[in-house]
Design an enzyme around this catalytic site. Structure first.
Site, short mmCIF file in Angstrom:
data_model
loop_
_atom_site.label_atom_id
_atom_site.label_comp_id
_atom_site.label_asym_id
_atom_site.label_seq_id
_atom_site.Cartn_x
_atom_site.Cartn_y
_atom_site.Cartn_z
N ASP A 1 0.86 -1.18 0.00
CA ASP A 1 0.00 0.00 0.00
C ASP A 1 0.90 1.24 0.00
O ASP A 1 2.12 1.15 0.14
CB ASP A 1 -0.98 -0.02 1.19
CG ASP A 1 -2.23 0.81 0.88
OD1 ASP A 1 -2.18 1.62 -0.08
OD2 ASP A 1 -3.25 0.67 1.57
C1 BGC Z 1 -5.08 3.20 0.05
C2 BGC Z 1 -5.26 2.13 -1.00
C3 BGC Z 1 -5.09 2.70 -2.38
C4 BGC Z 1 -3.76 3.39 -2.48
C5 BGC Z 1 -3.47 3.98 -3.85
C6 BGC Z 1 -3.83 4.02 -0.19
O1 BGC Z 1 -3.78 5.14 0.62
O2 BGC Z 1 -5.03 2.60 1.32
O3 BGC Z 1 -6.50 1.52 -0.84
O4 BGC Z 1 -5.22 1.70 -3.34
O5 BGC Z 1 -3.71 4.44 -1.54
O6 BGC Z 1 -4.29 5.03 -4.15
#
Ligand code: BGC
Length: 714
Positions: free
Chosen positions: A257
């Site tokens: 993530d």
């Molecule tokens: C979120 C994810 C997301 C990623 C990319 C993160 O802050 O937890 O769910 O896919 O950002 O945007």
């Protein structure tokens, strides 16, 4: 030697680490730019993947740099959070879950994939599969709700929809099942907080949707930001290599993530980027999203002998294999090559409207306040969400044009051309200013119906949007109470439309309104979809995919609770209850009214005894004694009352739907594979236990409304 191996053989360390890195692109006035990086890194092959970029022109510009100007010409992989639509938005996933319709779940994902792929994208960071039983956690809005069985069906439908039949096709996206695993169980519903759940709960509740996604061939998995009992998921060797790769057999890409590898330092598990990168790599994380830890930390880790080149190669191999599976080497410009036709877009909008209408859950409809009579002359449409197009999009608006969704006001005005539609916001969503309430009350003068649009702002759910209170923000209650008082004087019905990314604990509101529609965030066709329900063009059929609390103090609240040794008894103090709030939810899981009136009867099961390999056919008659055509959803639960461990009070095993005209009856059939009655025994080994199992069928998870029969397992 195949392409992937021959590339690995020719790559420098920097080029390898580039393939293991994903950076965000942003948009400047002049076009896309790459945050904290530069287009030079694409040209020199040290950046292999980008997120937060879309639009074929922008994407092609970057892709040309990679393919034409980098030494090895490896195409870039472009990803974005396409959660519930791309430019055309469907309802938020929690709203879509309310449909209890695998085909619709599949179809909206398929359409989103086509649209996003036509915009040059090859990966979506979806579906979000975290089982969420605590509505304080804002991210429940992004997933399928509280039940693991629903989660598994949702996972299969979404992965199938996003990926299509062949990832190589130009309209397929690589799906990313996220956030693995247990993120929905963050302590006290506070986002990013620690997760500490039992092994049993992890395996029975939180893992099944991910197992289903892997079974459906999901291309990638994203570990959650959180730790699980002290071990951050991004460094969780046992859960990633052991469980996901080893036990579930997942051989796709694990993508961290956002900045999660560097955050291992803040978790207190790594001293620096070198250690953080080592931990993540050892655990099996292939792509470092945004933290730069692999590029900065792994060269040092190699020097120190903390990691081996073979371990890096293993990750590179998986990333290149995914690019190959996506057909990117053959034609890096296939996605985005041909714009979609106007007809395809119009059809998609139509689908978004129909799915949005079907996601709406009617919580109350006293004296048939809905649908509105065609004689309506003057409609007062009040409240801060009545004319709030941007809010209708919900928390992951992806590439939708800001402000483009249809507001309730616009939808109702166009659906009721004969009526005068008057409007006042009254109050803002979340301020203390109640000075507009008087003007809103004035709008009620001469009206024959009041529609009151209340709820949360879209940004109050989703990531970093936990709420300790589950009530209406700001002074919306003051507006509502004033409107109810005025309506009582004038004998006017008040219809409330509630927008939220979670169930709101508002018993006082439900009590006073004549009708309440829980609309979640319906997406770009919000106003039209709501108008379809309000005018009766569509009968409401949504069912709440979460148990709806009456008070924040009840959460976590869910129907799959285990029995207590001292079950609730109003006359006995020493039983399981609160002194100040009832145990009962405001609405049980699965609850939702329609314009029909359904009665279920005559539950039949194909056999009274069964063995593990048998499949039971379960039938129930349904009749519509109402005066309108409508759809009923029938749920199939089981209850194993006596086992080697204490089993949940209800377990969902199926659902089915039936459309019936007024006065019509029909039969709903559902199949239950007895192997689904296996469970984890005392030592967490799966067992099939002989004995009686109750089969319970009905309209929601309220035990009192379920028809029951018993099957003896042999
Ligand atoms: C979120 C994810 C997301 C990623 C990319 C993160 O802050 O937890 O769910 O896919 O950002 O945007």
């Amino acid at each position: 030697m195949n392409r992937v191996e021959s590339l690995i053989g020719r790559m420098t360390l920097a080029e390898k680490l580039g393939q293991l890195t994903m950076t965000a692109a942003g948009f400047a006035v002049t076009g896309p730019f790459i945050a904290g990086d530069s287009t030079e890194s694409i040209k020199d092959g040290t950046l292999g993947n980008l997120l937060n970029i879309f639009g074929a022109d922008h994407i092609f510009k970057m892709q040309r740099l990679a393919v034409n100007e980098s030494r090895l010409g490896i195409p870039l992989l472009f990803g974005l959070d396409v959660l519930h639509g791309h430019r055309i938005l469907f309802p938020i996933p929690l709203g879509e879950a309310s449909l209890f319709d695998c085909e619709a779940w599949f179809e909206s994902a398929r359409e989103s994939a086509k649209e996003a792929a036509a915009d040059g994208l090859a990966m979506t960071f979806a579906p979000m599969l975290d089982v969420a039983r605590d509505p304080r956690w804002g991210r429940g809005a992004e997933g399928p709700g509280e039940d693991p069985w629903v989660g598994t069906r949702f996972a299969e439908a979404k992965v199938g929809g996003f990926q299509g039949t062949d990832l190589r096709q130009a309209d397929a996206l690589a799906a990313v099942a996220k956030h693995y695993c247990g993120y929905g169980a963050v302590t006290a519903g506070r986002d990013y907080a620690s997760v500490d759940i039992s092994e049993r709960t992890l395996r029975e509740v939180h893992l099944p949707p991910f197992a289903a996604a892997v079974g459906a061939g999901v291309a990638a998995v994203m570990p959650s930001f959180t730790d699980l009992a002290g071990i951050p998921m991004t460094a969780n060797n046992e859960m990633l290599r052991g469980w996901l790769r080893g036990r579930l057999g997942f051989d796709g890409v694990i993508i961290s993530d956002f900045n999660a590898i560097a955050e291992l330092i803040r978790h207190g598990c790594a001293a620096d980027l070198c250690e953080a990168a080592t931990l993540a790599l050892k655990a099996g994380v292939d792509i470092d999203m945004m933290s730069g830890a692999y590029r900065r930390g792994l060269p040092l880790a190699l020097d120190k002998g903390l990691v081996a080149m073979a371990e890096i190669d293993e990750c590179v191999r998986r990333v290149l294999t995914l690019k190959e599976r996506l057909g990117l080497f053959e034609d890096p410009f296939a996605r985005g090559a041909s714009p979609e036709s106007a007809a395809a877009l119009a059809q998609r909008r139509q689908l978004a409207r129909s799915i949005a209408a079907r996601s709406i859950v009617m919580l109350k409809n006293d004296a048939d306040a809905l649908p509105l009579a065609s004689s309506v002359r003057r409609l007062a449409v009040l409240g801060p969400l009545a004319d709030a197009p941007a809010e209708m999009a919900g928390p992951w608006a992806s590439a939708a044009v800001p402000g483009s969704p249809v507001s309730v006001l616009a939808g109702l005005s166009s659906a009721l051309p004969q009526a005068e539609v008057v409007h006042a916001g009254g109050v803002a969503i979340d301020t203390e200013d109640g000075t507009g309430i008087a003007a809103a009350l004035d709008r009620c003068d001469g009206a024959d119906h009041i529609i009151l649009c209340l709820g949360e702002a879209a940004a109050m759910s989703g990531e970093a949007a936990s709420r300790a209170r589950l009530d209406l923000p700001g002074v919306q209650r003051a507006l509502a109470e004033a409107v109810f008082a005025r309506a009582r004087q004038a004998h006017l019905p008040v219809i409330v439309i509630l927008f939220s990314g979670r169930p709101l604990a508002v018993p006082w509101l439900i009590e006073q309104a004549q009708a309440v529609l829980a609309a979640w965030f319906p997406g770009c066709e919000a106003g039209h979809a709501i108008a379809d329900i309000v005018t009766g063009t569509v009968s409401p059929s949504g069912r709440t995919p979460v148990t709806w609390p009456r008070d924040a103090g009840q959460v976590p609240i869910f129907f799959g609770d285990r029995p207590s040794g001292r079950p609730f008894d109003a006359r006995d103090r020493f039983t399981s209850k609160y002194l100040d709030v009832s145990n009962d939810p405001l609405f049980p899981f699965g609850f939702g009214l329609s314009y029909g009136r359904f009665v279920l009867s005559n539950l039949r099961i194909s056999s009274g005894t069964a063995a593990e390999h048998d499949t039971l056919e379960i039938c129930v008659d349904v009749s519509n004694s109402g005066s309108r055509e409508a759809q009923e959803t029938v749920f199939l639960f089981t209850r194993d009352a006596l086992a080697c461990i204490s089993r949940p009070l209800l377990e969902l095993k199926g659902f089915a739907k039936i459309n019936l005209s007024p006065g019509e009856s029909g039969t709903v059939s559902m199949s239950l594979k007895c192997s689904e009655l296996r469970f984890l025994g005392v030592d967490l080994v799966s067992v099939f236990e002989p004995g009686d199992v109750e089969i319970l069928v009905g309209p929601c998870a309220d035990r009192a409304q379920l028809l029951a029969a018993t099957v003896r397992l042999m």
